[in-house]
Design a protein around this motif. Structure first.
Motif, PDB file in Angstrom:
ATOM      1  N   TRP A 138      -3.937 -46.669 -32.364  1.00 52.94           N
ATOM      2  CA  TRP A 138      -4.625 -47.564 -31.440  1.00 52.94           C
ATOM      3  C   TRP A 138      -3.699 -48.127 -30.359  1.00 52.94           C
ATOM      4  O   TRP A 138      -4.132 -48.932 -29.538  1.00 52.94           O
ATOM      5  N   THR A 139      -2.460 -47.710 -30.354  1.00 55.21           N
ATOM      6  CA  THR A 139      -1.510 -48.129 -29.316  1.00 55.21           C
ATOM      7  C   THR A 139      -0.950 -46.881 -28.639  1.00 55.21           C
ATOM      8  O   THR A 139      -1.448 -46.439 -27.616  1.00 55.21           O
ATOM      9  N   TYR A 140       0.069 -46.286 -29.240  1.00 53.93           N
ATOM     10  CA  TYR A 140       0.708 -45.126 -28.632  1.00 53.93           C
ATOM     11  C   TYR A 140      -0.245 -43.933 -28.558  1.00 53.93           C
ATOM     12  O   TYR A 140      -0.176 -43.143 -27.615  1.00 53.93           O
ATOM     13  N   GLY A 141      -1.125 -43.794 -29.552  1.00 50.92           N
ATOM     14  CA  GLY A 141      -2.069 -42.678 -29.543  1.00 50.92           C
ATOM     15  C   GLY A 141      -2.963 -42.691 -28.317  1.00 50.92           C
ATOM     16  O   GLY A 141      -3.161 -41.664 -27.662  1.00 50.92           O
ATOM     17  N   ILE A 142      -3.521 -43.866 -28.004  1.00 46.98           N
ATOM     18  CA  ILE A 142      -4.363 -43.974 -26.805  1.00 46.98           C
ATOM     19  C   ILE A 142      -3.518 -43.805 -25.548  1.00 46.98           C
ATOM     20  O   ILE A 142      -3.955 -43.195 -24.568  1.00 46.98           O
ATOM     21  N   TYR A 143      -2.296 -44.316 -25.588  1.00 47.01           N
ATOM     22  CA  TYR A 143      -1.380 -44.142 -24.447  1.00 47.01           C
ATOM     23  C   TYR A 143      -1.113 -42.656 -24.185  1.00 47.01           C
ATOM     24  O   TYR A 143      -0.992 -42.235 -23.021  1.00 47.01           O
ATOM     25  N   MET A 144      -1.008 -41.833 -25.241  1.00 45.19           N
ATOM     26  CA  MET A 144      -0.784 -40.395 -25.070  1.00 45.19           C
ATOM     27  C   MET A 144      -1.869 -39.769 -24.207  1.00 45.19           C
ATOM     28  O   MET A 144      -1.616 -38.851 -23.422  1.00 45.19           O
ATOM     29  N   ILE A 145      -3.104 -40.268 -24.352  1.00 42.30           N
ATOM     30  CA  ILE A 145      -4.231 -39.708 -23.616  1.00 42.30           C
ATOM     31  C   ILE A 145      -4.373 -40.323 -22.231  1.00 42.30           C
ATOM     32  O   ILE A 145      -4.607 -39.627 -21.242  1.00 42.30           O
ATOM     33  N   THR A 146      -4.218 -41.639 -22.139  1.00 45.05           N
ATOM     34  CA  THR A 146      -4.478 -42.346 -20.882  1.00 45.05           C
ATOM     35  C   THR A 146      -3.244 -42.519 -20.002  1.00 45.05           C
ATOM     36  O   THR A 146      -3.363 -42.702 -18.794  1.00 45.05           O
ATOM     37  N   LYS A 147      -2.052 -42.514 -20.625  1.00 43.65           N
ATOM     38  CA  LYS A 147      -0.789 -42.828 -19.941  1.00 43.65           C
ATOM     39  C   LYS A 147      -0.825 -44.239 -19.352  1.00 43.65           C
ATOM     40  O   LYS A 147      -0.121 -44.552 -18.390  1.00 43.65           O
ATOM     41  N   ASP A 148      -1.632 -45.109 -19.960  1.00 44.92           N
ATOM     42  CA  ASP A 148      -1.777 -46.494 -19.514  1.00 44.92           C
ATOM     43  C   ASP A 148      -1.137 -47.422 -20.547  1.00 44.92           C
ATOM     44  O   ASP A 148      -1.590 -47.500 -21.693  1.00 44.92           O
TER      45      ASP A 148
END
Length: 305
Positions: A138-148
């Motif tokens: 829920w942190t780095y995983g979503i960042y991997m997709i969004t780069k946000d």
């Protein structure tokens, strides 16, 4: 080894039967995309937390608390090694491909496999690993997709279904007060819906995917090889090197890490702007091929751990 092969094969075969039911239901239009999404939400926000809460309905002891802490630490080490491998070795892949390789279906498939191979009590161990996974997903995983980087916050790590379910379960575990038999039966019954609902969703994904494209894609087979063979072997190597000295902890983490690609590969790509069709193909193909790879991989792990 023969017993383990039989247990794993039977469990994965049962999952495939349930997937077939989901596929038929979607093909016959008894459920549609909206229905699949609603079932997925129910599974994510209700059923999964109930599974974890039910696992914590046991007598408190310091030894059990230490087991949870140890499993969490081992889980974070495994996740760090996995993400480092993906980031350095597989940096040229699409973000959805990287996500599907990095994150296994620890909850939807990991829970029934751990129950079948080890025991219902091993879900207690698995819950600590799921906390580590949820923290990262829920942190780095979503960042991997969004780069946000706005998703890289403590709030995102805590305010999610898995962590909330674990915190409630921990409170009940530490407290002298336990759920009444009626409440426990309700929670446990909801938790037992985990496997059927998850497999129905996956079956629908397989029918929804372009099967011809899926089975003819050499790139997709390479992703499956990385998710189902290379990452489990990397996990096994790390587990063997770590001074764990606890078969149940090591095998629980290994089983969960050897599962096919996380359903969130598709769900997160749909929610956060990734290629959801690619995500669905990765989830579908790794789930199908895992029927062959899981018995072999878990038998190797059983011999070495």
């Amino acid at each position: 080894m023969g017993d383990l092969l039989g247990i794993v094969f039977n469990q994965v075969a049962l999952m495939c039967i349930l997937m077939l039911a989901g596929g038929i239901a979607y093909w016959q239009k008894w459920i549609d995309d909206v229905g699949v999404k609603q079932i997925s939400n129910f599974l994510l926000y209700i059923v999964n937390p109930m599974t974890i809460i039910a696992a914590y309905q046991t007598e408190f002891s310091i030894d059990k608390l230490l087991v949870l802490g140890k499993t969490f630490v081992v889980g974070m080490i495994i996740l760090a090694a996995t993400l480092l491998f993906v980031r350095i070795v597989l940096k040229g892949l699409d973000c959805i491909e990287q996500y599907g390789i990095a994150f296994a279906n620890c909850g939807f498939i990991g829970i029934p496999l751990v129950k079948a191979v080890l025991s219902d009590g091993a879900v207690f161990h698995l819950s600590a690993f799921l906390v580590a996974v949820n923290f990262v997903v829920w942190t780095y995983g979503i960042y991997m997709i969004t780069k946000d980087k706005k998703y890289m916050t403590i709030q995102k790590a805590i305010v999610n279904p898995g962590t909330i379910g674990t915190l409630l379960g921990l409170l009940l575990f530490i407290s002298p007060l336990k759920l009444s038999p009626l409440l426990y039966n309700g929670v446990s019954t909801l938790g037992n819906l985990n496997t059927p609902l998850a497999m129905i969703i996956l079956g629908a994904y397989i029918v929804k995917s372009n099967v011809k494209t899926m089975v003819s894609s050499k790139r997709l087979y390479a992703i499956c090889f990385l998710r189902l063979i290379i990452l489990p072997l990397l996990t096994l190597a790390v587990l063997v090197l770590l001074p764990i000295h606890d078969y149940t902890i090591a095998m629980t983490v290994f089983i969960a890490s050897s599962a096919p690609a996380a359903v969130n590969t598709m769900i997160f790509s749909l929610q956060f702007g990734g290629d959801s069709e690619l995500g669905a193909r990765i989830v579908s193909m790794t789930s199908l091929l895992s029927m062959v790879t899981l018995p072999i991989i878990l038998s190797i792990g059983n011999m070495l751990l």
